[in-house]
Design an enzyme around this catalytic site. Structure first.
Site, PDB file in Angstrom:
ATOM      1  N   ASP A  16       0.719  -1.022   0.051  1.00 21.12           N
ATOM      2  CA  ASP A  16      -0.007  -0.217   0.047  1.00 21.12           C
ATOM      3  C   ASP A  16       0.960   1.528   0.234  1.00 21.12           C
ATOM      4  OD1 ASP A  16       1.357  -0.093   2.702  1.00 21.12           O
ATOM      5  OD2 ASP A  16      -0.629  -0.283   3.191  1.00 21.12           O
ATOM      6  N   GLU A  63      -0.543  -8.833  -1.364  1.00 28.27           N
ATOM      7  CA  GLU A  63      -1.039  -8.214   0.015  1.00 28.27           C
ATOM      8  C   GLU A  63      -2.306  -7.824  -0.614  1.00 28.27           C
ATOM      9  OE1 GLU A  63       0.635  -5.979   2.836  1.00 28.27           O
ATOM     10  OE2 GLU A  63       0.948  -7.141   3.591  1.00 28.27           O
ATOM     11  N   GLU A  98      -2.105   5.107   3.125  1.00 25.65           N
ATOM     12  CA  GLU A  98      -2.095   3.954   2.152  1.00 25.65           C
ATOM     13  C   GLU A  98      -3.263   3.215   2.278  1.00 25.65           C
ATOM     14  OE1 GLU A  98      -0.864   4.818   5.205  1.00 25.65           O
ATOM     15  OE2 GLU A  98       1.777   4.732   4.733  1.00 25.65           O
ATOM     16  N   HIS A 111       5.602   4.261  14.195  1.00 28.63           N
ATOM     17  CA  HIS A 111       5.747   5.248  12.631  1.00 28.63           C
ATOM     18  C   HIS A 111       4.916   6.050  11.667  1.00 28.63           C
ATOM     19  CE1 HIS A 111       4.810   2.702   8.721  1.00 28.63           C
ATOM     20  NE2 HIS A 111       5.263   1.196  10.357  1.00 28.63           N
ATOM     21  N   ARG A 116       2.115   7.546  10.567  1.00 24.63           N
ATOM     22  CA  ARG A 116       1.745   9.523   9.836  1.00 24.63           C
ATOM     23  C   ARG A 116       0.858  10.246  10.762  1.00 24.63           C
ATOM     24  NH1 ARG A 116       3.080  12.648   5.058  1.00 24.63           N
ATOM     25  NH2 ARG A 116       3.892  10.531   4.314  1.00 24.63           N
ATOM     26  N   HIS A 175      12.362   4.075  14.176  1.00 27.14           N
ATOM     27  CA  HIS A 175      12.589   4.668  12.717  1.00 27.14           C
ATOM     28  C   HIS A 175      13.168   5.231  12.306  1.00 27.14           C
ATOM     29  CE1 HIS A 175      10.005   4.661   8.640  1.00 27.14           C
ATOM     30  NE2 HIS A 175       9.965   3.122   8.561  1.00 27.14           N
TER      31      HIS A 175
END
Ligand code: UDP
Length: 370
Positions: free
Chosen positions: A95, A117, A131, A211, A213, A243
């Site tokens: 994604d 996926e 995503e 991590h 957003r 990260h």
């Protein structure tokens, strides 16, 4: 058959590695691996243990660039790659912006797109951002959809994807995890050696990753306070591989850098991370892949999100969505520390994400479509 893999980030590398290796072993494929450079260091470190070296390395990252600039860089550079390589198909995973750009660039050049996926959904375009919508858009573009679970297949069918274009495969992350467990050699892994110097088996290890957003800012501030409080208990040890994204690491280092009981460390190679997961009491994370892996290691995951596109794990009871509020994080950890039944209820389950044979199913399908 000439297959171009487009890969931008760590989870794409981990989840495509089993397919790349399977293709390489069969000999009837010409495999070309293109790394876009979206998360270069993390991707290289994920590939290292399988000796996969990208054939093409792009450099799409520019400091301070937004998602639009990233996507346009990716499209421009991937268009050139696709026109030069002229593959029989392009394989993308998941994604990310690299995944979306790889699919769109191939579509514009009339090259078939295979999506690994496929079909995971929250149906909330703000979470995970961007995503969720990336994945939905790739589903409109892809010619073949490799869905990890039956639930993912149902989502695709509901959106009008033809049944003949969907194959339920399991998630290739389980293949990667099993390959890794089989070959795990702590004594010859320098990262694990280093971890052994900080890991305290007398304490309960809380392994943390974060991590997303959506959690930047308020979410991570709450997490910082929760970890500070938890680590003040002598029976707890916190290890947090950070990260590379400065928007995540800098506030964490600033707030927790010198806190007793908390170890902020560099991101780990996959083998070392799997080793550390296996040593943990529980995992606190907003990662997608970790939600899929942890049930195989019998570790509960407290998920720092309000919703997840990995509903199977929630339904199986192996992960729990807790959001990011400090009180919730502290309370949920304490509950699992004292309530053995609740702990066992999250760990004694079979993994809904597969049996380690997903890559074989995918490559069988590719071979049959030659
Ligand atoms: N992982 C790793 N090293 C680390 C942290 C995570 O190899 O230090 C692995 C983890 O096992 C999982 C993947 O990276 O397979 C998850 O990546 P990430 O959290 O970046 O992305 P997401 O899964 O949220 O898309």
């Amino acid at each position: 058959m000439n297959v171009l893999f487009v890969i931008g980030t760590r989870p794409e590398a981990i989840k495509l590695a089993p397919i790349i290796l399977e293709c390489q072993q069969r000999g009837s494929f010409e495999v070309i691996v293109c790394s876009t450079g979206q998360h270069k260091e993390l991707l290289d470190s994920a590939f290292e243990q399988w000796n996969i070296v990208p054939d093409i390395e792009l450099a799409v990252m520019e400091s301070g660039q937004g998602l639009n600039q990233l996507l346009s860089n990716l499209l421009r550079q991937l268009d050139k790659v696709i026109s030069e390589v002229n593959p029989d198909c392009v394989v993308v995973q998941g994604d990310t912006s690299s995944c979306l750009a790889g699919a769109l660039a191939a579509f514009h050049r009339e090259i078939p797109v295979y999506h690994v996926e496929a079909g995971l959904r929250t149906y909330d375009k703000t979470a995970p951002f961007p995503e969720e919508l990336n994945r939905q858009m790739v589903s409109r573009i892809a010619d073949v959809h490799f869905a990890p679970t039956e639930k993912n297949k149902q989502a695709l069918l509901m959106e009008g994807v033809a049944e003949k274009d969907i194959l339920v495969t399991g998630n290739t992350v389980i293949d990667a995890l099993m390959m890794c467990q089989k070959n795990l050699a702590p004594e010859s892994n320098p990262e694990i050696q280093k971890l052994q110097r900080i890991y305290d088996p007398e304490k309960k290890l809380l392994l943390v990753t974060g991590h997303r957003r959506e959690n930047m800012g308020a979410g991570f501030s709450e997490l910082i306070e929760a970890l500070r409080e938890l680590a003040s208990e002598p029976s707890i040890q916190v290890i947090y591989p950070l990260h590379m994204n400065p928007a995540v690491r800098e506030p964490m280092i600033h707030a927790l850098g010198n806190t007793e009981g908390i170890f902020l460390i560099e991101p780990l190679g996959y083998e070392a991370f799997v080793w550390l997961m296996s040593k943990s009491f529980l995992i606190i994370s907003d990662s997608g892949g970790v939600q899929e892996e942890a049930p195989s290691l019998n570790k509960p995951v407290l998920v720092l999100r309000e919703q997840t596109e990995r509903q199977e794990a929630v339904e199986a009871g192996t992960v729990k969505l807790i959001g990011t509020l400090k009180e919730a994080v502290v309370q949920e950890v304490r509950e699992l520390m004292v309530n053995k039944e609740a702990y066992l209820g999250m760990t004694q389950k079979s993994n809904p994400y597969g049996d380690g044979m997903a890559a074989k199913r995918i490559v069988d399908f590719l071979a049959a479509s030659e």
